[in-house]
Design an enzyme around this catalytic site. Sequence first.
Site, short mmCIF file in Angstrom:
data_model
loop_
_atom_site.label_atom_id
_atom_site.label_comp_id
_atom_site.label_asym_id
_atom_site.label_seq_id
_atom_site.Cartn_x
_atom_site.Cartn_y
_atom_site.Cartn_z
N GLY A 48 0.83 -1.20 0.00
CA GLY A 48 0.00 0.00 0.00
C GLY A 48 0.86 1.24 0.00
O GLY A 48 2.07 1.18 0.23
N THR A 107 -1.35 2.41 18.95
CA THR A 107 -2.54 1.74 18.42
C THR A 107 -2.47 0.22 18.60
O THR A 107 -3.42 -0.47 18.25
CB THR A 107 -2.71 2.04 16.91
OG1 THR A 107 -1.66 1.37 16.18
CG2 THR A 107 -2.69 3.52 16.62
N ALA A 144 12.19 -0.52 11.78
CA ALA A 144 12.59 0.89 11.74
C ALA A 144 13.83 1.15 12.60
O ALA A 144 14.00 0.55 13.66
CB ALA A 144 11.44 1.77 12.23
N HIS A 177 2.28 4.80 15.78
CA HIS A 177 1.92 3.41 15.48
C HIS A 177 1.80 2.58 16.76
O HIS A 177 0.87 1.80 16.94
CB HIS A 177 2.98 2.77 14.56
CG HIS A 177 2.74 3.04 13.12
ND1 HIS A 177 1.57 2.72 12.48
CD2 HIS A 177 3.53 3.59 12.17
CE1 HIS A 177 1.64 3.05 11.20
NE2 HIS A 177 2.82 3.60 10.98
N GLY A 207 -3.28 2.73 5.27
CA GLY A 207 -3.94 1.80 6.17
C GLY A 207 -3.32 0.41 6.18
O GLY A 207 -3.94 -0.53 6.71
N GLU A 249 12.87 -5.54 17.72
CA GLU A 249 13.39 -4.58 16.73
C GLU A 249 14.59 -5.20 16.03
O GLU A 249 15.55 -5.61 16.68
CB GLU A 249 13.76 -3.27 17.42
CG GLU A 249 12.54 -2.60 18.03
CD GLU A 249 12.84 -1.25 18.68
OE1 GLU A 249 14.00 -0.81 18.63
OE2 GLU A 249 11.91 -0.66 19.25
#
Lengths: 178, 178, 178
Positions: A13, A57, A40, A54, A18, A66
């Site tokens: 996407g 949520t 990341a 992020h 989304g 990570e």
Amino acid sequence: MSVDVPQRVLILGGVRSGKSAQAEQWAKHSARPVTYLATARIEDEEMRARISHHRATRPAHWKVIEEPVALASTLRAHAHPEGLILVDCLTLWLTNLLFDSDPQCVQREQDALLALLPTLPGTLILVSNETGLGIVPLGELTRRFCDQAGRLHQALATLCDPVLLMVAGLPVFLKGHS
Amino acid sequence: MSVDVPQRVLILGGVRSGKSAQAEQWAKHSARPVTYLATARIEDEEMRARISHHRATRPAHWKVIEEPVALASTLRAHAHPEGLILVDCLTLWLTNLLFDSDPQCVQREQDALLALLPTLPGTLILVSNETGLGIVPLGELTRRFCDQAGRLHQALATLCDPVLLMVAGLPVFLKGHS
Amino acid sequence: MSVDVPQRVLILGGVRSGKSAQAEQWAKHSARPVTYLATARIEDEEMRARISHHRATRPAHWKVIEEPVALASTLRAHAHPEGLILVDCLTLWLTNLLFDSDPQCVQREQDALLALLPTLPGTLILVSNETGLGIVPLGELTRRFCDQAGRLHQALATLCDPVLLMVAGLPVFLKGHS
């Protein structure tokens, strides 16, 4: 999505389309223990703010790992038959690879991921940015990134089912059904 | 795809989205003699490498023609009722036109292509990059390219069937069926 | 599309993808009195030419309003149960907001639009550029635009039905049916 069958889900996407929300919703509904694998690197304030946004949520009980580069070996170490791993996202992983590594390493890491996919236990949800549908800006690294990302998405799409393209928070099923 | 009916196929897609592979697979399965019309100008090593990569994946017995600008007249000269011509790709042709030609010539060549399509004998597969779904970078030529490409795709899509958008090697049928 | 039911239509698409033409075709076929709400600011000759090109394709009897920023209040002032308002386009409106306004105003205007949508009388057709599927160019404002546009499209898509993505003049129904 059946919660019983090990699956490989690829969610593509655009920017703020989304992708992550779709992946996280699927993970929540799977009733499986979720491992969230973040690729990341936090290198500036903007990135820190995006990551915090992020993180807020997501369910607090998810295990978070990570790992910016060694994706295949990290997946192998954390996968189990009843579990679900959500990788968010392949774009940052590929960017990390291209910035840091010699070309052989870039290819080796991608090959390792593709080789691992068919045999990895449990469910895997991969999130990645679709960046190939605009004008490719100048710059050799950008062109290399676009080429690598496009080839990687093609290879992953042959191994994953379903494959989705998110637009405005809505899924277009490129492979498999809703 | 029926092998008996002359067809106009338009395959759009992003960078490394599998456009050419999809077109070549269709051409192989058509059981028709294939003429491959390459629009690329080999102007640097990167382009040479990309072209070699593509060439290695194609059947050696395909007839290959290189024509960077005069697309309609070249199609007319090589089309025949039993044959299939694969044009890869319209993006480079349009870029060649915009770099080289006066605006009237750019329009004349596009008009000639659109006028030819309904009557050209045999099957035609057109490949083109979808570049309109990102931020348009600065620069007057880039904006002109995006405008021209968008209008050309719209006009071709009214004349072609099926029309596909490739994403991650998977087709989204914009018109017609799989 | 039924002409009797108040509707919220969201039409996304790339550069010259046929977004406006699709919206205008729907408006013509609705048999409702149409108000065309233009968000463009005419600031240079290129913009003037684009706008003239669009205007020439529209019915002369449509009411035309120009409002670059205060979208929600303008919609509220002109909506009525039998009418149809076509907003072309949200991209320019959001760009105007980001260039002109303090961040609070940007958010307030967007919130006002989202709050208005469920109760606005009559039919509303919103046109907006999908710009998130390419590489995001450098520049803080560009990244902010992409983030805001992506979030806005997601929020609008939950309130609208149908939601379309135009590619080469052809609609992909992201939500709802043709």
